[in-house]
Design a protein around this motif. Structure first.
Motif, PDB file in Angstrom:
ATOM      1  N   PHE A  26    -132.414  24.839  16.967  1.00  0.00           N
ATOM      2  CA  PHE A  26    -132.675  23.712  16.054  1.00  0.00           C
ATOM      3  C   PHE A  26    -131.378  22.984  15.660  1.00  0.00           C
ATOM      4  O   PHE A  26    -131.363  22.243  14.671  1.00  0.00           O
ATOM      5  N   GLU A  27    -130.280  23.189  16.424  1.00  0.00           N
ATOM      6  CA  GLU A  27    -128.983  22.579  16.099  1.00  0.00           C
ATOM      7  C   GLU A  27    -129.085  21.064  15.915  1.00  0.00           C
ATOM      8  O   GLU A  27    -128.477  20.493  15.008  1.00  0.00           O
ATOM      9  N   LYS A  28    -129.839  20.423  16.813  1.00  0.00           N
ATOM     10  CA  LYS A  28    -129.874  18.946  16.806  1.00  0.00           C
ATOM     11  C   LYS A  28    -130.631  18.382  15.608  1.00  0.00           C
ATOM     12  O   LYS A  28    -130.684  17.167  15.418  1.00  0.00           O
ATOM     13  N   ALA A  29    -131.232  19.269  14.810  1.00  0.00           N
ATOM     14  CA  ALA A  29    -131.974  18.802  13.638  1.00  0.00           C
ATOM     15  C   ALA A  29    -131.024  18.295  12.555  1.00  0.00           C
ATOM     16  O   ALA A  29    -131.426  17.528  11.680  1.00  0.00           O
ATOM     17  N   ILE A  74    -138.480  22.472  19.127  1.00  0.00           N
ATOM     18  CA  ILE A  74    -138.551  21.005  19.195  1.00  0.00           C
ATOM     19  C   ILE A  74    -138.801  20.522  17.771  1.00  0.00           C
ATOM     20  O   ILE A  74    -139.542  21.151  17.015  1.00  0.00           O
ATOM     21  N   ILE A  75    -138.172  19.397  17.427  1.00  0.00           N
ATOM     22  CA  ILE A  75    -138.591  18.663  16.237  1.00  0.00           C
ATOM     23  C   ILE A  75    -138.918  17.263  16.722  1.00  0.00           C
ATOM     24  O   ILE A  75    -138.123  16.661  17.461  1.00  0.00           O
ATOM     25  N   HIS A  76    -140.101  16.798  16.375  1.00  0.00           N
ATOM     26  CA  HIS A  76    -140.510  15.485  16.879  1.00  0.00           C
ATOM     27  C   HIS A  76    -141.445  14.783  15.902  1.00  0.00           C
ATOM     28  O   HIS A  76    -141.917  15.373  14.929  1.00  0.00           O
ATOM     29  N   SER A  77    -141.695  13.490  16.208  1.00  0.00           N
ATOM     30  CA  SER A  77    -142.739  12.751  15.502  1.00  0.00           C
ATOM     31  C   SER A  77    -143.744  12.283  16.541  1.00  0.00           C
ATOM     32  O   SER A  77    -143.388  12.018  17.691  1.00  0.00           O
ATOM     33  N   GLU A  78    -145.012  12.234  16.130  1.00  0.00           N
ATOM     34  CA  GLU A  78    -146.095  11.763  16.993  1.00  0.00           C
ATOM     35  C   GLU A  78    -146.887  10.759  16.159  1.00  0.00           C
ATOM     36  O   GLU A  78    -147.554  11.148  15.195  1.00  0.00           O
ATOM     37  N   MET A  79    -146.772   9.475  16.549  1.00  0.00           N
ATOM     38  CA  MET A  79    -147.375   8.417  15.735  1.00  0.00           C
ATOM     39  C   MET A  79    -148.231   7.492  16.597  1.00  0.00           C
ATOM     40  O   MET A  79    -147.896   7.233  17.749  1.00  0.00           O
ATOM     41  N   PRO A  80    -149.337   6.982  16.035  1.00  0.00           N
ATOM     42  CA  PRO A  80    -150.207   6.097  16.815  1.00  0.00           C
ATOM     43  C   PRO A  80    -149.485   4.802  17.150  1.00  0.00           C
ATOM     44  O   PRO A  80    -148.665   4.325  16.365  1.00  0.00           O
ATOM     45  N   ALA A  81    -149.778   4.254  18.343  1.00  0.00           N
ATOM     46  CA  ALA A  81    -149.099   3.041  18.808  1.00  0.00           C
ATOM     47  C   ALA A  81    -150.070   1.908  19.092  1.00  0.00           C
ATOM     48  O   ALA A  81    -149.656   0.782  19.322  1.00  0.00           O
TER      49      ALA A  81
END
Ligand code: FJE
Ligand code: FE
Length: 304
Positions: A294-297, A116-123
């Motif tokens: 990781f293809e979708k990266a 997985i590649i993702h971002s986790e940011m406060p909302a």
């Protein structure tokens, strides 16, 4: 083995804990604040130098994040990352197009599997506060397709009895089982004990287990032990259950974690957790060359 909680009366008629081999505290570690990600701060208990390999657990961070800090685009492979919000909100986006926001009391159980590649940011405004637990996957599960299980606060079973309030994030308590599918068998319980309350929780005997205290103070394991307070992780001895007493005048909130050990070699390189150094090198190559999961990266960046 069945996993049940019994709640026994008040302080003036304490009974013998209903365990043949009560677990006690082997080690207590204070999780001090440190910087992580981009301007975020975390209290890390499991995963620090002096608290590694509590098989199957890799990491536990209690995070406190205010905008614009956060955890921008980063990869994972080989384990599960479980985020539980205590206050505020966190938004995530990943390279498969999966998006969402979890708020106070909500849970995101992410099985990273092969990648997985993702971002986790406060909302939310102010401090966004929660916990992130990394649970290792067995060698055969490290290459599965990534998957999410998301539960809103209202979907998490909650039981209140005799001054004890338990949210069942994973596993079973009071005869109630969480709907979360745990590939590595895991218990994750969020306890709040009112002043004077006590609780006795069965934990499968061969599992590793630990406690993390969010708020208040409690006596864990042995009735004569000295009380432990916020931000401490307590590693538990082997045994069939844990007793806890809140002899203070304030509520006690803590999390109880248990997991069936995988008994496999662990090689970690930041966000990648594999069995061998060769697999780590292969993972770094896959990540850099956008292949084997990781293809979708290749054409992805999170949206602001
Ligand atoms: C990570 C640095 C990081 N704890 N708690 C290195 F910051 C991270 C990472 C997190 C993280 C994210 C949330 Cl939402 C909560 C966290 C570390 O993303 F994975 C590596 N390897
Ligand atoms: Fe992450």
């Amino acid at each position: 083995m069945s996993t049940t909680t019994t709640v026994v009366g008040g302080l003036d008629h304490e009974t013998t804990p209903p365990f043949e081999r009560a677990r006690y505290v082997l080690k207590k570690v204070l999780a001090e604040p440190r910087h992580e990600g981009a301007g975020a701060f975390v209290r890390r208990s499991i995963g620090r130098a002096d608290l590694k390999n509590l098989d199957p657990f890799i990491l536990l961070d209690e995070f406190f994040v205010s905008k614009p800090a956060g955890f921008p685009d980063h990869p994972h492979r080989g384990f599960e990352a479980v985020t539980y919000m205590l206050q505020g909100a966190f938004s995530h986006q990943d390279f498969t197009g999966h998006k969402g926001t979890i708020r106070t009391g909500d849970l995101q159980w992410m099985t990273a599997g092969r990648g997985i590649i993702h971002s986790e940011m406060p909302a939310g405004e102010g401090v966004n506060h929660g916990l992130q637990l990394w649970i290792n996957l067995s060698s055969r599960d490290k290459t599965i397709e990534p998957r999410y299980q998301e539960l809103q606060s209202n979907d998490i079973s909650r039981i209140e009895k005799d001054g004890v309030d338990v949210r069942i994030i994973a596993g079973e308590a009071f005869g109630v089982r969480s709907p979360v599918h745990t590939r590595t068998p895991t218990m994750y319980l969020d306890f709040i004990l009112k002043a004077g309350a006590q609780a006795h929780q069965r934990i499968p005997e061969p599992w590793n287990a630990f406690v993390y205290i969010i708020d208040g103070e409690g006596v864990f394991g042995n009735s004569n032990a000295s009380p432990a307070t916020s931000y401490n992780a307590l590693v538990l001895s082997p045994g069939d259950g844990l007793s806890v007493w809140n002899r203070s005048a304030k509520p006690l909130r803590f999390l109880l974690f248990g997991g069936q050990p995988l008994n496999e070699p662990v090689v970690q390189y930041g966000p990648f957790v594999m069995n061998t150094q060769d697999e780590i090198e292969q993972t770094i190559e896959d990540y850099h060359q956008c292949k084997n999961g990781f293809e979708k990266a290749k054409h992805w960046n999170s949206q602001p």
